[in-house]
Design an enzyme around this catalytic site. Structure first.
Site, mmCIF file in Angstrom:
data_model
loop_
_atom_site.group_PDB
_atom_site.id
_atom_site.type_symbol
_atom_site.label_atom_id
_atom_site.label_comp_id
_atom_site.label_asym_id
_atom_site.label_seq_id
_atom_site.Cartn_x
_atom_site.Cartn_y
_atom_site.Cartn_z
ATOM 1 C CG HIS A 111 36.397 41.454 40.000
ATOM 2 N ND1 HIS A 111 35.416 42.612 40.200
ATOM 3 C CD2 HIS A 111 35.816 40.445 40.139
ATOM 4 C CE1 HIS A 111 34.323 42.209 40.315
ATOM 5 N NE2 HIS A 111 34.383 40.717 40.292
ATOM 6 C CB VAL A 146 32.468 46.621 33.922
ATOM 7 C CG1 VAL A 146 33.028 46.345 35.367
ATOM 8 C CG2 VAL A 146 32.283 48.156 33.621
HETATM 9 C C1 GRF Z 1 39.417 44.765 46.658
HETATM 10 O O1 GRF Z 1 38.557 43.758 47.065
HETATM 11 C C2 GRF Z 1 39.249 44.902 45.292
HETATM 12 O O2 GRF Z 1 39.161 43.876 44.340
HETATM 13 C C3 GRF Z 1 37.951 45.526 44.813
HETATM 14 O O3 GRF Z 1 37.832 46.472 45.818
HETATM 15 C C4 GRF Z 1 38.521 46.209 47.168
HETATM 16 C C5 GRF Z 1 39.393 47.217 47.309
HETATM 17 O O4 GRF Z 1 40.361 47.163 48.527
HETATM 18 N N1 GRF Z 1 38.074 46.236 43.682
HETATM 19 P P1 GRF Z 1 41.432 48.028 48.739
HETATM 20 O O5 GRF Z 1 41.051 49.277 48.747
HETATM 21 O O6 GRF Z 1 42.781 47.872 47.789
HETATM 22 O O7 GRF Z 1 41.954 47.651 50.149
#
Ligand code: GRF
Length: 217
Positions: A111, A146
């Site tokens: 996250h 969540v």
């Molecule tokens: C990341 O910042 C993740 O933490 C969030 O959504 C984004 C996904 O990026 N949940 P990616 O698809 O891994 O490039």
């Protein structure tokens, strides 16, 4: 030692998936990515799996009447691939309590904030609006609520007064790409233990450095 078999769930760009795939290229890395599933057929991230020769599949959630049907299909693919652990990497579907129970302590997520601050969406805009001087990212076990399961690891980055949400997102994303493979390795080595709401890491030295922002003059 046998490497832990990992399934990764994505919805889009897949840069965290790529970081995990790259880490797992090292034969000494304790986990291997054995399947990648996207709930969106057009997800760019599927290409990273394809390039790396990892079985991958789009399971389009819009083709199912409800979450249980969709999740049943996801679980079936994970089971067929003999997955030990599931990594959510930019997976944008809220999971049901049944799915979370089925994968309890075998389901982790990244996250883009220092939880418990800024759960949910629009974390970077939220961090900037709140005026925090340090933000970052969190890898945690997934629980029913969540973005609130036991925290495995966090990485911090400074927030600058000139930052836009996009600039901060890029800085945090860079940290995610280092933190996620690191935390997955700890889990795959069996060094994480959930105690109450915390995660204890076996054999891990505590580190001293601090991130001070604004820096001392
Ligand atoms: C990341 O910042 C993740 O933490 C969030 O959504 C984004 C996904 O990026 N949940 P990616 O698809 O891994 O490039």
């Amino acid at each position: 030692m046998a490497r832990m078999r990992v399934g990764v769930l994505i919805s889009g760009r897949g840069s965290n998936l790529k970081a995990l795939i790259d880490a797992a290229r090292d034969p000494d890395y304790p986990a291997e990515i054995v399947t990648v599933i996207s709930n969106r057929p057009e997800a760019q991230g599927l290409e990273y799996a394809e390039e790396a020769g990892i079985p991958n599949e789009a399971i389009d959630h819009t083709l199912f009447a409800g979450r249980p049907g969709f999740e049943g299909a996801v679980s079936e693919t994970l089971r067929e691939a003999e997955v030990d652990l599931v990594c959510l990497a930019g997976f944008m579907r809220v999971l049901t309590a049944d799915f979370i129970e089925r994968w309890r302590e075998r389901l982790i997520n990244v996250h883009p904030s220092l939880l418990p601050a800024f759960p949910g969406l629009h974390t970077h805009a939220g961090a900037i609006a709140a005026g925090v001087k340090i933000s970052g990212c969190t890898v945690h076990y997934v629980s029913e609520k969540v973005d609130s399961g036991p925290i495995i690891g966090q990485a911090a980055v400074p927030v600058f007064s000139t930052d836009t949400a996009d600039a901060l997102a890029a800085r945090v994303l860079n940290a995610e790409h280092r933190l996620y493979p690191h935390c997955l390795a700890l889990v795959a080595q069996g060094r994480t233990r959930i105690v109450g709401h915390a995660v204890r890491i076996a054999g891990k030295p505590e580190s001293e450095p601090i991130l001070l922002n604004p820096a001392e003059e």
